[in-house]
Design a protein around this motif. Structure first.
Motif, PDB file in Angstrom:
ATOM      1  N   ARG A 208      18.891  29.096  59.359  1.00 53.40           N
ATOM      2  CA  ARG A 208      19.060  28.453  58.062  1.00 53.40           C
ATOM      3  C   ARG A 208      19.847  27.143  58.173  1.00 53.40           C
ATOM      4  N   GLY A 209      20.657  27.035  59.227  1.00 49.27           N
ATOM      5  CA  GLY A 209      21.441  25.822  59.423  1.00 49.27           C
ATOM      6  C   GLY A 209      20.589  24.566  59.592  1.00 49.27           C
ATOM      7  N   LEU A 210      19.288  24.738  59.828  1.00 53.82           N
ATOM      8  CA  LEU A 210      18.410  23.570  59.935  1.00 53.82           C
ATOM      9  C   LEU A 210      18.272  22.860  58.590  1.00 53.82           C
TER      10      LEU A 210
ATOM     11  N   GLN B 102       9.992  35.688  64.501  1.00 49.70           N
ATOM     12  CA  GLN B 102      11.303  36.302  64.245  1.00 49.70           C
ATOM     13  C   GLN B 102      11.874  37.044  65.448  1.00 49.70           C
ATOM     14  N   VAL B 103      13.129  36.746  65.744  1.00 44.65           N
ATOM     15  CA  VAL B 103      13.855  37.429  66.810  1.00 44.65           C
ATOM     16  C   VAL B 103      14.882  38.348  66.154  1.00 44.65           C
ATOM     17  N   GLY B 104      14.962  39.582  66.623  1.00 42.25           N
ATOM     18  CA  GLY B 104      15.998  40.459  66.093  1.00 42.25           C
ATOM     19  C   GLY B 104      15.531  41.874  65.891  1.00 42.25           C
ATOM     20  N   GLN B 105      16.351  42.600  65.172  1.00 38.40           N
ATOM     21  CA  GLN B 105      16.108  44.024  64.956  1.00 38.40           C
ATOM     22  C   GLN B 105      14.733  44.307  64.394  1.00 38.40           C
TER      23      GLN B 105
ATOM     24  N   SER C 163      23.756  32.002  62.458  1.00 40.24           N
ATOM     25  CA  SER C 163      25.137  32.484  62.368  1.00 40.24           C
ATOM     26  C   SER C 163      25.446  33.542  63.427  1.00 40.24           C
ATOM     27  N   GLY C 164      24.459  34.378  63.742  1.00 37.23           N
ATOM     28  CA  GLY C 164      24.706  35.435  64.722  1.00 37.23           C
ATOM     29  C   GLY C 164      24.976  36.779  64.072  1.00 37.23           C
ATOM     30  N   ALA C 165      24.203  37.095  63.022  1.00 34.03           N
ATOM     31  CA  ALA C 165      24.298  38.413  62.388  1.00 34.03           C
ATOM     32  C   ALA C 165      23.912  39.481  63.412  1.00 34.03           C
TER      33      ALA C 165
ATOM     34  N   GLN D 199      21.972  41.877  63.302  1.00 34.63           N
ATOM     35  CA  GLN D 199      20.536  42.157  63.413  1.00 34.63           C
ATOM     36  C   GLN D 199      19.809  41.071  64.209  1.00 34.63           C
ATOM     37  N   HIS D 200      20.380  39.902  64.269  1.00 37.24           N
ATOM     38  CA  HIS D 200      19.776  38.866  65.121  1.00 37.24           C
ATOM     39  C   HIS D 200      20.203  39.098  66.575  1.00 37.24           C
ATOM     40  N   LEU D 201      21.481  39.415  66.748  1.00 33.75           N
ATOM     41  CA  LEU D 201      22.007  39.584  68.109  1.00 33.75           C
ATOM     42  C   LEU D 201      21.269  40.661  68.895  1.00 33.75           C
TER      43      LEU D 201
ATOM     44  N   VAL E 182      30.094  23.239  68.983  1.00 40.41           N
ATOM     45  CA  VAL E 182      30.477  23.189  67.583  1.00 40.41           C
ATOM     46  C   VAL E 182      30.049  21.822  67.073  1.00 40.41           C
ATOM     47  N   GLY E 183      28.953  21.793  66.342  1.00 41.39           N
ATOM     48  CA  GLY E 183      28.435  20.510  65.904  1.00 41.39           C
ATOM     49  C   GLY E 183      27.270  20.673  64.946  1.00 41.39           C
ATOM     50  N   ASP E 184      26.799  19.561  64.455  1.00 45.05           N
ATOM     51  CA  ASP E 184      25.723  19.527  63.478  1.00 45.05           C
ATOM     52  C   ASP E 184      24.378  19.472  64.214  1.00 45.05           C
ATOM     53  N   VAL E 185      23.505  20.395  63.911  1.00 44.97           N
ATOM     54  CA  VAL E 185      22.197  20.415  64.592  1.00 44.97           C
ATOM     55  C   VAL E 185      21.438  19.102  64.388  1.00 44.97           C
ATOM     56  N   HIS E 186      21.662  18.481  63.246  1.00 42.30           N
ATOM     57  CA  HIS E 186      20.925  17.239  62.970  1.00 42.30           C
ATOM     58  C   HIS E 186      21.415  16.076  63.812  1.00 42.30           C
TER      59      HIS E 186
HETATM   60  C1  LIG Z   1      17.420  45.622  57.914  1.00 32.58           C
HETATM   61  C2  LIG Z   1      17.689  44.221  58.315  1.00 32.58           C
HETATM   62  C3  LIG Z   1      16.996  43.715  59.380  1.00 32.58           C
HETATM   63  C4  LIG Z   1      17.213  42.406  59.791  1.00 32.58           C
HETATM   64  N1  LIG Z   1      16.523  41.944  60.861  1.00 32.58           N
HETATM   65  C5  LIG Z   1      16.760  40.695  61.284  1.00 32.58           C
HETATM   66  C6  LIG Z   1      16.080  40.185  62.427  1.00 32.58           C
HETATM   67  O1  LIG Z   1      15.212  40.832  63.030  1.00 32.58           O
HETATM   68  N2  LIG Z   1      16.359  38.940  62.829  1.00 32.58           N
HETATM   69  C7  LIG Z   1      17.292  38.146  62.184  1.00 32.58           C
HETATM   70  O2  LIG Z   1      17.502  37.016  62.622  1.00 32.58           O
HETATM   71  N3  LIG Z   1      17.925  38.603  61.108  1.00 32.58           N
HETATM   72  C8  LIG Z   1      17.682  39.847  60.638  1.00 32.58           C
HETATM   73  N4  LIG Z   1      18.316  40.270  59.522  1.00 32.58           N
HETATM   74  C9  LIG Z   1      19.073  39.285  58.713  1.00 32.58           C
HETATM   75  C10 LIG Z   1      20.454  39.009  59.234  1.00 32.58           C
HETATM   76  O3  LIG Z   1      21.346  39.942  58.693  1.00 32.58           O
HETATM   77  C11 LIG Z   1      20.893  37.598  58.786  1.00 32.58           C
HETATM   78  O4  LIG Z   1      20.811  37.513  57.383  1.00 32.58           O
HETATM   79  C12 LIG Z   1      20.066  36.469  59.388  1.00 32.58           C
HETATM   80  O5  LIG Z   1      19.959  36.642  60.781  1.00 32.58           O
HETATM   81  C13 LIG Z   1      20.749  35.156  59.083  1.00 32.58           C
HETATM   82  O6  LIG Z   1      19.974  34.077  59.522  1.00 32.58           O
HETATM   83  P1  LIG Z   1      20.639  32.693  59.863  1.00 32.58           P
HETATM   84  O7  LIG Z   1      21.635  32.879  60.926  1.00 32.58           O
HETATM   85  O8  LIG Z   1      19.528  31.735  60.087  1.00 32.58           O
HETATM   86  O9  LIG Z   1      21.289  32.264  58.480  1.00 32.58           O
HETATM   87  P2  LIG Z   1      22.809  32.217  58.032  1.00 32.58           P
HETATM   88  O10 LIG Z   1      23.469  33.499  58.255  1.00 32.58           O
HETATM   89  O11 LIG Z   1      22.794  31.652  56.679  1.00 32.58           O
HETATM   90  O12 LIG Z   1      23.476  31.203  59.043  1.00 32.58           O
HETATM   91  C14 LIG Z   1      23.242  29.815  59.065  1.00 32.58           C
HETATM   92  C15 LIG Z   1      24.197  29.230  60.074  1.00 32.58           C
HETATM   93  O13 LIG Z   1      23.910  27.861  60.224  1.00 32.58           O
HETATM   94  C16 LIG Z   1      25.127  27.144  60.332  1.00 32.58           C
HETATM   95  N5  LIG Z   1      24.869  25.764  59.885  1.00 32.58           N
HETATM   96  C17 LIG Z   1      24.648  25.301  58.631  1.00 32.58           C
HETATM   97  N6  LIG Z   1      24.380  23.988  58.648  1.00 32.58           N
HETATM   98  C18 LIG Z   1      24.436  23.605  59.938  1.00 32.58           C
HETATM   99  C19 LIG Z   1      24.245  22.350  60.597  1.00 32.58           C
HETATM  100  N7  LIG Z   1      23.922  21.243  59.929  1.00 32.58           N
HETATM  101  N8  LIG Z   1      24.373  22.325  61.937  1.00 32.58           N
HETATM  102  C20 LIG Z   1      24.708  23.426  62.637  1.00 32.58           C
HETATM  103  N9  LIG Z   1      24.881  24.642  62.067  1.00 32.58           N
HETATM  104  C21 LIG Z   1      24.737  24.712  60.725  1.00 32.58           C
HETATM  105  C22 LIG Z   1      26.092  27.875  59.452  1.00 32.58           C
HETATM  106  O14 LIG Z   1      27.415  27.652  59.900  1.00 32.58           O
HETATM  107  C23 LIG Z   1      25.665  29.321  59.667  1.00 32.58           C
HETATM  108  O15 LIG Z   1      26.398  29.924  60.704  1.00 32.58           O
HETATM  109  C24 LIG Z   1      18.130  41.575  59.102  1.00 32.58           C
HETATM  110  C25 LIG Z   1      18.830  42.096  58.024  1.00 32.58           C
HETATM  111  C26 LIG Z   1      18.624  43.395  57.627  1.00 32.58           C
HETATM  112  C27 LIG Z   1      19.398  43.908  56.466  1.00 32.58           C
END
Ligand SMILES: Cc1cc2nc3c(=O)[nH]c(=O)nc-3n(C[C@H](O)[C@H](O)[C@H](O)COP(=O)(O)OP(=O)(O)OC[C@H]3O[C@@H](n4cnc5c(N)ncnc54)[C@H](O)[C@@H]3O)c2cc1C
Ligand SMILES: Nc1ncnc2c1ncn2[C@@H]1O[C@H](COP(=O)(O)O)[C@@H](O)[C@H]1O
Lengths: 321, 263
Positions: free
Chosen positions: A210-212, A249-252, A268-270, A272-274, A303-307
């Motif tokens: 989502r950080g994209l 999709q990568v993850g659980q 972020s490293g939730a 379910q992604h890890l 630690v920086g901006d992807v853009h």
């Molecule tokens: C049952 C279940 C199964 C799931 N299975 C999966 C799965 O298979 N895979 C998976 O990925 N998730 C899974 N999830 C979802 C998971 O819990 C997270 O919600 C999801 O991984 C979050 O995605 P994200 O890291 O892209 O988004 P976010 O958590 O919103 O993180 C975005 C990150 O981007 C960073 N960021 C923002 N702007 C910038 C910038 N300009 N430059 C650099 N960094 C920036 C922020 O600091 C933040 O850390 C599952 C959830 C559940 C409940």
């Protein structure tokens, strides 16, 4: 109790055995005893050789035709077992069809099935290991009573290695009448075009989250993946948002990847992604939040901006040619 | 002719996934005390069910849930979205129930609702065995299509786009059938204020194991036939080098990739 016979539910697509099946066969071999495959697709002859190479001496072929495999294959397995051809352990991949067959067989035989396994041992008891809380806690669960025990394993839990056997003997088995349960019909298959290496086989995986900021920015990820001869991946957040197809999709609930290098950009490293990527040999994370959980497992954390970081990285890599 | 479309949606109520999970030191199973909420994964099923009933021009969504302590918070959320009623199975005898026994319980509850279609999620957030849809279908003797990303119902047939490794398959099955729905394929509606108020008075039929004609031996710890023998921490991956970007962090990435001989 060591196992004397293990069945592996075999999956294949277009004449090629699925990697998960080869992984399971390799592990089954290590448990000792006879290893046999159980296959529900068409044309078992074409895959018997590959199955044999990885350790299966026999492949039971129960052709599900154009029905989904769950009901017919479970019924065929149950019929063999009730007829006295009884393995101690049946291993399934935690996959689309693996889950369907295992679930139905579990109900049919009235036996529990252990899911999300990452390892199995067969000493006094057959014990399956799985990882919970995003992989930070390991749980060992043993089956009670007599086999056959049913267990499902996550892809990439075992390395696939050939055992050098000859082609597996193909044994055609009947599919009993499954009544209403079996009345599914696959009318058409849609294959999404992909170029480059497959996500779960690539040596380098570059995933965006989502950080994209927006769907258009995902192009950076694709470019980076291409320059590194890798595959692009994604967090669920951006799959759910419709930026990229589910296959990324990568993850659980997505793919498990174990590349040489995994680059997580704006993820972020939730937990379910890890669970889907922490087996990578090297992890690079780019995130603007220094407290993002992804940094706790990254070998190199930027630690920086992807853009800002990624365009420069692309430029530098292109300059190197 | 009016076609009614009665959909059962399995709605699991789970501890808030944002809170860190914890194991009960005695039973080594997930702690499920305190307030529960509707599993997000099931919100997609609820939305899909509501849309299908709507499209059919009539019919309703009945929720089926198994949860401890007569928990209804998650059900109220789904009722506020528009489900008509709920069947809740809550019974102390269910403590420790595994996926197969859960399927037996839910199957018995589903039969009471006589649905045309049953929707589940592909896997629950807290348990994620992902076996329940197929187990449920086998117990009911119905066809099942898992991993649906799109569902259409007409003339007593469900036509489903089923996710595959390579893309998706077009699959059909006669009703009644079980379909498991992947996350993210529809946008679950937010309950309106009116919906929330109405939900308070919608019927929740609470039943016990015995009411469903099941014996207590089939469920709970006794039904599970497996034993957790050990719980241990996994080997932790260590954090490595952290670089704050001052405009040149990409150079460190290039270097790192060179060291690994990726470039
Ligand atoms: C049952 C279940 C199964 C799931 N299975 C999966 C799965 O298979 N895979 C998976 O990925 N998730 C899974 N999830 C979802 C998971 O819990 C997270 O919600 C999801 O991984 C979050 O995605 P994200 O890291 O892209 O988004 P976010 O958590 O919103 O993180 C975005 C990150 O981007 C960073 N960021 C923002 N702007 C910038 C910038 N300009 N430059 C650099 N960094 C920036 C922020 O600091 C933040 O850390 C599952 C959830 C559940 C409940
Ligand atoms: N206790 C429950 N009550 C209602 N539905 C459930 C329950 N357990 C599982 N389900 C349904 O079955 C799906 C798969 O669950 P699981 O097998 O736990 O991954 C869930 O997403 C729910 O839709």
């Amino acid at each position: 109790m060591a196992v004397s016979t293990t069945w592996v539910f075999a999956e294949a697509s277009e004449g090629k055995v699925a990697t998960i099946t080869l992984e399971l066969l390799t592990k089954a071999r290590a448990l000792g005893g006879t290893v046999e495959a159980f296959y529900g697709g068409g044309d078992a002859d074409t895959i018997a050789e590959q199955l044999g190479k990885f350790g299966a001496t026999k492949v039971y072929a129960a052709d599900a035709g154009d029905a989904l495999q769950g009901a017919p294959v479970a019924a065929a397995m149950a019929a063999q077992i009730e007829g006295g051809n009884k393995p101690d352990l049946i291993m399934f991949g935690q996959t689309y069809d693996g889950r369907d067959v295992a679930g139905r067989l579990s109900a049919k035989l009235d036996r529990p099935a252990l899911t999300n396994g990452v390892d199995v041992s067969a000493d006094d008891k057959v014990t399956v290991q799985n990882a919970i809380f995003g992989g930070n806690t390991l749980v060992q669960t043993a089956f009670d009573g007599d086999g056959p025990f049913l267990a499902l394993f996550r892809p990439k839990s075992f390395a696939a290695e050939e055992g050098g056997g000859g082609a597996a003997e193909v044994v055609a088995v009947d599919v009993p009448d499954t009544g209403l349960s079996g009345q599914t019909k696959v009318l058409d298959r849609h294959v999404e075009e992909t170029t480059g290496p497959k996500l779960d086989e690539a040596e380098v995986v570059v995933s965006g989250g989502r950080g994209l900021g927006s769907a258009e920015k995902y192009e950076m990820i694709e470019q980076l993946a291409k320059l590194l001869k890798g595959a692009p991946g994604a967090s669920r957040a951006i799959v759910d948002a419709g930026w990229v197809p589910y296959a990324y999709q990568v993850g659980q609930t997505g793919k498990v990847v174990k590349p040489n290098v995994y680059i997580a950009a704006g993820i972020s490293g939730a937990t379910q992604h890890l669970v889907g990527m922490k087996g990578a040999k090297n992890i690079i994370a780019i995130n603007k939040d220094k407290d993002a959980p992804i940094f706790s497992i990254a070998d190199l954390g930027i630690v920086g901006d992807v853009h800002k970081v990624i365009p420069k990285l692309l430029e530098a890599l292109q300059a190197k040619g | 002719m009016q076609t009614l479309m009665n959909v059962v949606v399995c709605a699991k109520q789970i501890p808030d996934p944002a809170a860190p999970g914890e194991l009960d030191p005695n039973t080594k199973t997930l702690k499920r005390e305190g307030k529960l909420i509707l599993d997000d994964s099931d919100a997609y099923g609820v939305e899909m069910g509501l849309q299908l009933a709507d499209k059919a021009g009539g019919g309703e969504v009945t929720l089926v849930s198994m949860a401890p302590n007569s928990e209804v918070s998650g059900l109220r959320t789904a009722l506020a979205m528009g489900a008509a009623k709920a069947i809740l199975v809550s019974d102390p005898a269910l403590q420790g129930t595994d996926s197969l026994a859960t399927a037996k319980v839910l199957a018995a509850a589903i039969k009471r609702a006589e649905p045309d279609l049953v929707l589940t999620a592909t896997e629950s957030t807290d348990g994620y065995t992902g076996l329940l849809p197929a187990q449920l279908a086998e117990i009911l003797g119905w066809p099942s299509i898992t991993f649906a990303k799109h569902i259409e119902v007409s003339d007593g047939t469900a036509k489903v786009q089923r996710q595959t490794e390579e893309g998706y398959d077009e699959v059909e099955a006669p009703l009644p059938a079980i379909v498991s729905v992947t996350a993210g394929v529809v946008e679950p509606r937010y309950p309106s204020f009116k919906g929330i108020m109405a939900a308070k008075n919608k019927p929740v039929d609470e039943v016990k194991v015995a009411d469903l004609g099941l014996s207590e031996d089939e469920v709970g710890w006794k039904g599970a036939r497996q034993e957790i023998v050990d719980v241990s921490p996994a080997e932790e991956r260590q954090a490595g080098e952290i670089v704050e970007d001052e405009g040149d962090a990409h150079e460190r990435v290039v270097q790192f990739l060179e060291q690994l001989k990726v470039i």
